[in-house]
Design an enzyme around this catalytic site. Structure first.
Site, mmCIF file in Angstrom:
data_model
loop_
_atom_site.group_PDB
_atom_site.id
_atom_site.type_symbol
_atom_site.label_atom_id
_atom_site.label_comp_id
_atom_site.label_asym_id
_atom_site.label_seq_id
_atom_site.Cartn_x
_atom_site.Cartn_y
_atom_site.Cartn_z
ATOM 1 N N GLY A 1 -5.534 9.826 0.665
ATOM 2 C CA GLY A 1 -6.019 8.623 -0.017
ATOM 3 C C GLY A 1 -6.354 8.935 -1.460
ATOM 4 O O GLY A 1 -5.810 9.875 -2.045
ATOM 5 N N SER A 2 -7.266 8.154 -2.013
ATOM 6 C CA SER A 2 -7.585 8.303 -3.433
ATOM 7 C C SER A 2 -8.386 9.589 -3.669
ATOM 8 O O SER A 2 -9.028 10.126 -2.753
ATOM 9 C CB SER A 2 -8.421 7.114 -3.902
ATOM 10 O OG SER A 2 -9.674 7.153 -3.264
ATOM 11 N N CYS B 1 2.071 7.955 -2.840
ATOM 12 C CA CYS B 1 1.358 8.943 -3.643
ATOM 13 C C CYS B 1 2.358 9.749 -4.471
ATOM 14 O O CYS B 1 1.990 10.376 -5.445
ATOM 15 C CB CYS B 1 0.472 9.824 -2.791
ATOM 16 S SG CYS B 1 1.344 10.604 -1.473
ATOM 17 N N ARG C 1 -11.036 9.741 -5.367
ATOM 18 C CA ARG C 1 -12.459 9.381 -5.211
ATOM 19 C C ARG C 1 -12.904 9.577 -3.753
ATOM 20 O O ARG C 1 -13.914 10.196 -3.463
ATOM 21 C CB ARG C 1 -12.645 7.929 -5.629
ATOM 22 C CG ARG C 1 -14.047 7.579 -6.084
ATOM 23 C CD ARG C 1 -13.999 6.266 -6.833
ATOM 24 N NE ARG C 1 -13.290 5.277 -6.017
ATOM 25 C CZ ARG C 1 -13.871 4.252 -5.393
ATOM 26 N NH1 ARG C 1 -15.148 4.068 -5.483
ATOM 27 N NH2 ARG C 1 -13.158 3.404 -4.677
ATOM 28 N N GLY D 1 -11.337 11.359 -1.479
ATOM 29 C CA GLY D 1 -11.142 12.755 -1.075
ATOM 30 C C GLY D 1 -12.263 13.666 -1.534
ATOM 31 O O GLY D 1 -12.640 14.612 -0.836
ATOM 32 N N GLU E 1 -4.997 15.374 0.732
ATOM 33 C CA GLU E 1 -3.747 14.959 0.082
ATOM 34 C C GLU E 1 -4.080 13.682 -0.671
ATOM 35 O O GLU E 1 -4.128 12.595 -0.097
ATOM 36 C CB GLU E 1 -2.672 14.760 1.159
ATOM 37 C CG GLU E 1 -1.266 14.762 0.621
ATOM 38 C CD GLU E 1 -0.726 13.374 0.491
ATOM 39 O OE1 GLU E 1 -0.740 12.863 -0.656
ATOM 40 O OE2 GLU E 1 -0.296 12.797 1.493
HETATM 41 C C1 UN1 Z 1 2.367 9.369 0.684
HETATM 42 O O1 UN1 Z 1 2.666 8.542 -0.173
HETATM 43 O O2 UN1 Z 1 1.167 9.550 1.020
HETATM 44 O O3 UN1 Z 1 7.569 11.968 -0.173
HETATM 45 C C2 UN1 Z 1 3.357 10.156 1.458
HETATM 46 C C3 UN1 Z 1 7.415 10.786 0.125
HETATM 47 C C4 UN1 Z 1 7.150 10.449 1.558
HETATM 48 C C5 UN1 Z 1 5.718 10.643 1.908
HETATM 49 C C6 UN1 Z 1 4.746 10.016 0.969
HETATM 50 N N1 UN1 Z 1 7.962 11.307 2.375
HETATM 51 O O4 UN1 Z 1 7.470 9.892 -0.699
#
Ligand code: UN1
Length: 519
Positions: free
Chosen positions: A249-250, A305, A252, A254, A271
């Site tokens: 997540g964010s 992410c 903040r 984490g 992550e």
């Molecule tokens: C995420 O956005 O938390 O590499 C994971 C990627 C995907 C996983 C993203 N396999 O974009």
């Protein structure tokens, strides 16, 4: 749980995944009857703003029951040989193949990513199951030569216990499965707190798993689900019975999780946010770079992410890149993600829309030039107010807003001059360190980018984009991204406790380091 979905394209999917109006509340993924208390959590689809369901949130007493159940299940599960645990995960993978279409569709309906990406997400779950099955026979430790005669040294990995998994809305099921499937073959049990925005896909997964567990006469507490708000996340973080907390997540969020878990000497796997860049050098295949940048920036409506947030382009090809982007962006079909042909679905909710517009406003105030997009779409099909036009903003790398991860489709176009070192400096000059890419056919540039002087990110790619990592590699990043690694490679090691064993098969007791201690 109260389910109410009139949407034709999705209504059949809910019962298929075991989600029915009559469905009792879910505590551990098992139908345990109506539980007392528990506030209702309303679930809306970002596609049309419709309420899909109300789900009962877990209460503190129920949470404790879940942890106790998980503890018992751990005692049972850890005694099973790892290849047997792999066999159960294999069966989960088979079940996921069966439900790929319906689960993919529910991911799309509840989260808003296009159906192709919903399917991709379930595929990622299937892939990690396959990976975990193989891993169940490869939980290797090293063996070493002892400095003492007639001694043998080696290390082994033991199951850890309960793994808490706090997952985000944007990959509502895949990221949990990375954790859960690896944890399961390692002999751990899992307590999953999904995002409050996507509890239904979590319930669907529990239903799929529940059947597999039942068929194999296994206790329900191996995979547990707790639906609740931040209080539940905090309870998991501070719970001494949970040796590992994996949170996505964010930054903040984490930081809070990391601090709380560290204060009780637990392990955390974080992550968190990314601020991912693609460098396009003057030696790049521009067409390939453009395709990667567009998918990276607008795929999942900029809510990965790993989404591409910055495009760092050499001045000699800057205008060409800009022109090609401006050719493509107007033709991106934005709309219902369940419909074929749609490339950009909605943002998760109106708060996300607000941060999108606030981000663009801030970029303008700092001197950015909005090349395209930034508007909120209105009219038929867009009534939910969650659809936006992806934006490209010419920016300077030192803008404050460029340092932020705005979870929306804004691509900052940044010009660099000179050699690859300058581009890398810009790319590294953010607080986050998840994913990065270079497009270049020049080996000096690409190798510099991959060297210790190059990208400071956990993921560094050449001639592919920043998003769409395969499960076989370790996934995660440095700096404010949190440092954790999930999924492939040897990421499994964090889900186990390592033990070093030294065995003396001689008849004397020599001490290490040659110490003499005569008694
Ligand atoms: C995420 O956005 O938390 O590499 C994971 C990627 C995907 C996983 C993203 N396999 O974009």
């Amino acid at each position: 749980m109260i389910v109410n979905s009139d949407n034709q394209s999705i209504s059949h999917v809910l019962p298929e995944l075991g989600i029915r109006e009559t469905n009792p509340s879910f505590i551990t993924g098992q139908e345990s009857g109506e539980s007392p208390g528990g506030q209702l959590l309303d679930v809306f689809s970002p596609i049309d703003g419709q309420k899909i369901a109300s789900v009962k949130m877990i209460e503190e007493t129920e949470y404790n029951q879940v942890v106790e159940k998980a503890q018992k299940a751990f005692d049972f599960w850890r005694k099973k040989p790892a290849p047997y645990r792999g066999e159960i995960v294999r069966q989960i993978g088979v079940a996921l193949r069966k439900y790929k279409d319906s689960l993919g569709k529910l991911v799309t309906y509840e989260m808003g990513k296009i159906y192709q990406e919903g399917l991709g997400e379930v595929q990622e779950m299937i892939d990690i199951c396959d990976f975990a099955v193989g891993l169940s026979r490869q939980l290797y430790g090293l063996s070493m030569h002892s400095e003492r005669p007639n001694h043998r040294m080696y290390e082994q990995y033991h199951p850890l216990g309960i793994v808490g998994v706090i997952s985000a809305f944007n990959f509502p099921v895949a990221v949990w499965s990375w954790n859960a499937m690896i944890a399961a073959v390692c002999g751990d049990v899992v307590i999953w707190k999904p995002s409050e925005k996507t509890p239904l896909t979590a319930i669907a997964c529990q239903n799929i798993i529940k059947d597999v567990l039942k068929e194999n006469d296994l206790p329900e507490g191996i995979f547990n689900l707790v639906i609740g708000d931040a209080k539940i996340g905090a309870a998991i973080s501070s719970d001494k019975r949970i040796p590992l907390v994996s949170a996505t997540g964010s930054t903040r969020m984490g930081k809070k999780v990391g601090e709380t878990v560290a204060a009780r000497m637990g392990k955390s796997l974080l992550e968190l946010g990314g601020n991912n860049a693609i460098i396009v050098t003057e030696n790049a295949n521009i067409e390939m770079a453009i395709r990667a940048a567009v998918f990276g920036a607008v795929g999942t409506a900029g809510q990965r992410c790993t989404s591409t947030r910055r495009l760092i382009v050499h001045e000699n090809v800057f205008d060409q890149v800009k022109k090609r982007l401006l050719d493509i962006y107007p033709s991106l079909s934005i709309g219902n993600p369940l419909e074929e042909g749609t490339l950009v679905g909605p943002l998760i909710d109106k708060d996300a829309v607000n941060s999108f517009t606030a981000g663009i406003k801030k970029a303008k105030e700092e001197g950015g030039e909005v090349l395209i997009g930034g508007e909120i779409l209105e009219g038929p099909g867009y009534e939910s107010g969650t659809y936006v036009k992806p934006s490209i903003v010419i920016a300077e790398s030192n803008f404050e807003i460029v340092q932020e991860e705005t979870f929306a489709p804004i691509l900052y176009l940044i010009k660099y001059k000179g050699g690859i070192a300058n581009a890398v400096e810009i790319q590294n000059n953010v607080r986050q360190g998840l994913s990065s890419s270079i497009f270049s056919d020049n080996i000096q540039e690409t190798e510099y980018f991959l060297s210790h002087l190059g990208s400071d990110c956990g993921i560094a790619n050449v001639n592919i984009g920043t998003s769409g990592a395969e499960i076989g590699g370790a996934f995660g990043g440095e700096k404010e991204t949190g440092g954790g690694r999930e999924s492939g490679s040897d990421a499994w090691k964090v889900y186990m406790r390592r033990q070093t064993n030294t065995i003396n098969f001689g008849t004397e007791l020599p001490l290490a380091q040659g110490i003499k201690f005569e008694i």
